[in-house]
Design an enzyme around this catalytic site. Structure first.
Site, mmCIF file in Angstrom:
data_model
loop_
_atom_site.group_PDB
_atom_site.id
_atom_site.type_symbol
_atom_site.label_atom_id
_atom_site.label_comp_id
_atom_site.label_asym_id
_atom_site.label_seq_id
_atom_site.Cartn_x
_atom_site.Cartn_y
_atom_site.Cartn_z
ATOM 1 C CG ASP A 231 -2.018 -1.086 1.093
ATOM 2 O OD1 ASP A 231 -2.324 -1.508 -0.037
ATOM 3 O OD2 ASP A 231 -2.525 -1.513 2.133
ATOM 4 C CB ALA A 232 4.095 2.145 0.648
#
Lengths: 287, 287, 287, 287
Positions: A231-232
């Site tokens: 999620d980065a």
């Protein structure tokens, strides 16, 4: 929109005077009519980014000689990272899905209406929920169930399928499995995910529950390239919807799903139009 | 909007059948004409929330007897937490500011145009930047500089000023100091802050720098009640603006400030209209 | 969201003190637990509007006696226009479509996922474009081509089909034919249309062309009930998307279609949840 | 944002291959480092538009010779309409206001905070409402009341004042008078108005009343250049806010005013940054 055959250059290099002049002189002297040109300078990093699209009709360099000519006359001179795509060649995109179908439905309706310039040669799922839907659309569907034991082996099967179908882009349309770093390395900045929150808020599982618990007044969705850092990855597109105190977690899911499918579809389009450059985990989107 | 004198009840209690019937029967039998009624049931928590506003003209209970009558006939029966406000009494609001003036300017222009039903008896700042602005508006300005040594003492001075001016609401219009837990306890759910990010993303200092670094495509602002847990108080209002890759940190600040002032002003209005109930660190906003 | 059986009252009447008290007393004394209540007073017109939903479990009046009891004890007393719906009875909705499929696709994906509490017994079209799609979804598809000569006769066939399938709501999912006043009279405030502009701007044909010509910076979509006055019926829902100077008419269509489908789906949901009251060509939407 | 001295070219001409190459070659060979370049091709009209900004440091042509050199070497060759502005020269902007102050307040707060690169040498009003506000800000205020008889004469006085103060841009910050065609001719595409609706919907007076009457679910604001065709000039910026059935006309005004001031300020900024080109009554905004 341009129906004529075009070439698209995406390029980045350290900034210096004269870059645009050099690139456009190369195109101009070879009779390349520019359809669209956008550039960006990151003034903090002194780095230059560019997207230029030109018509191939009358262009005096043969298609298969363009890349070499550009590298020799421009790219090597400016220490440039670049790639050139041709509008005549359709990107080939695989879709991964689990049990939430809203993004898949939306994506297939766009595919069927011809909204996107893309070929979808296969759909892969760890469930059979959308087998019939895929088949009705005429797209081969592969069921590869995943558990703690077989993950590595199933990823190998997936990679083989992607290779066999000449896939260059993977869309995770709410695919609830975490891909291994090894898998991701095969598709750097070519795997597009949709996360159901406005990242960096609420990463990980159950963001709508977290949003409800925190009492936020907006919920979001984020489409990003997948990196090994969960999620980065670099963000391509984000949007939000407003909510009220009387929206339950179920309401957040329902309202959020409309947002997710729109955000994902915009990100896919940017990618398919060769509008995205990634630099230092950020996306430059020439829209 | 209603120009006639009204009373506003904000109430919450465990849910059970008949609550609205009891409250409206109390109003009806005393000739209270309801102007607005909103209710909400948190079905997970089985908790009931309500806001009702009624005209005082013809209401058969005297103003100073209303609260006792309500508690006796309704509140105590339903195990209710409630408060009643009267439109004839103007809230008294203090504004704290440091060196960013965009929220203060916006707030004062609303004050001068009479948009809000409020009295602003004083402005407090740890700088003198907006002394002239305050004085031009006719509002007393107090300069209370703060450093590591004098913080406790200056907060005591602030509290004294707030007490002396009968202040019931404090707005932190980009006041860059962290209030002590002790100070906050004097104004529970009565101190309104504006934070320049879409919380819970980017809490703390320099959120626009963090947003730029992360490469997000939206920036936000959050107005919330201040609790002793920094940037974690109940959220009253949030909104966002879209940004592009070519927006520098300076651009984010500029675009964000427009968003901040609008979000803060909406939150203040909700508060001044007695539209907000806080429950379990979440705001029910009857807008 | 409530999974238990409920009844929903939508009511309007001239404003007077005590309306809510009377309605809620009726429910309370019959053990009807209120799940949701919203009211609105049009203070200019002195008119009262209300939506209240209560649980039928333990309600002391039998289902088939509720309407008579309400009319006798409340409705007739207050000179009320009202209707009561039961959550156990699924609305039956027909979909009309021509050759643009984006709204139909979106609508069918919601239908298949069970997002809406509705039955779709048939799809009617003046073209065969979406015959296969309908059949794959298992919904009967009727092809009724329309030309200048046969319009009246085809509308008669349509009405017969709607009657036969017990349809109570008609959705025009980009149905490019104008319905006759006679047809519309059979479904007052029950035909939902989507128009691809922010009405009242750009009524009639080709609004995206007009928007491009005028050089607007936003395009919109409007979902409204159909009346005999073309594109002038009461508005249920509207939203917009931002556009730029470099968006061609084709781009407006593409961006607009995403907006259209979301706006139409929100309007349909409001309608199916019995959240909409029409008064003087305006919609009160209790959302 | 760039703090170094730059020049900005805004240009348009019939499209042909090689335009960007010619312009950038001119800059490159004279050591002009491009900070920003944007172009647009209207493919329907086969017309080309461009904005390019370059650093003057090291530029080998003297400031006062740049325009002649550009016209000789580029402009005349390409049959170009163009203008060049220098960041070192501050635009001079007059503000006209009547009795609604929200836009004026907002604009002056930006002026005082230094957000804009502009000089405001005077404020003109047909009322005295904002005399004190102007004077507190240190800006000369001229009161020129207007009635049916004196309009022509007062416009003459206004033009004289604008000339005397070397004004190049006029902002109508809710100035409720209609300017004559003669007045407008003195400032072609240099008078910026804010209209309180999403044009072309609700032109003319009292748009919020009309919006309420029609029952729309969104209200808008439009900032445009003033032409002799009332409310029909080229649109620079538009935005909207959502409203509900319970918003009265007064609520629309209040919510709308926040929107108006943001939309006007964005339009002014685009204008002051030389980002706007007008072509066939449409604005190309290079933002």
């Amino acid at each position: 929109m341009n129906n004529q055959a075009t070439a698209i250059l995406l390029a980045e290099c350290p900034d210096q005077p004269g870059i645009i002049a050099k690139v456009t002189a190369f195109l101009s002297k070879n009779n390349g009519n520019i359809v669209d040109l956008e550039q960006h300078v990151d003034s903090a990093d002194k780095h230059f980014f560019m997207r230029v699209e030109w018509q191939l009709e009358n262009f005096s360099i043969q298609l298969d000689a363009i890349k070499d000519a550009f590298q020799e006359q421009v790219g090597s001179v400016l220490d440039m990272n670049w790639r050139i795509a041709f509008s005549g060649i359709k990107p080939r995109m695989a879709v991964f899905v689990s049990q939430h179908g809203h993004c898949l439905f939306d994506l297939l309706s766009r595919y069927q209406s011809g909204e996107w310039h893309v070929e979808i040669p296969l759909i892969i799922s760890n469930h059979t929920t959308y087998k019939t839907l895929a088949e009705n659309t005429g797209i081969p569907f592969y069921h590869l169930p995943i558990n703690a034991e077989n993950k590595q082996q199933q990823e190998a099967s997936q990679l083989e399928l992607l290779k066999k179908h000449h896939v260059d882009t993977v869309v995770l349309a709410r695919y609830m499995q975490i891909l291994s770093a090894d898998f991701i390395e095969h598709f750097p900045n070519k795997i597009i995910n949709i996360h159901h929150s406005f990242l960096p808020a609420f990463p990980g599982a159950k963001p709508y529950h977290s949003a409800h618990e925190r009492g936020v007044k907006i919920i979001g969705a984020t489409s990003h390239y997948v990196t090994s850092d969960l999620d980065a990855g670099p963000i391509i597109e984000q949007d939000i919807v407003h909510i009220r105190h009387n929206d339950s977690v179920e309401d957040l899911k329902r309202k959020g799903q409309d947002n997710e499918k729109i955000v994902l579809s915009r990100a896919i389009r940017h990618h398919l139009q060769y509008e995205v450059l990634v630099y230092k985990n950020r996306c430059i989107v020439f829209d």
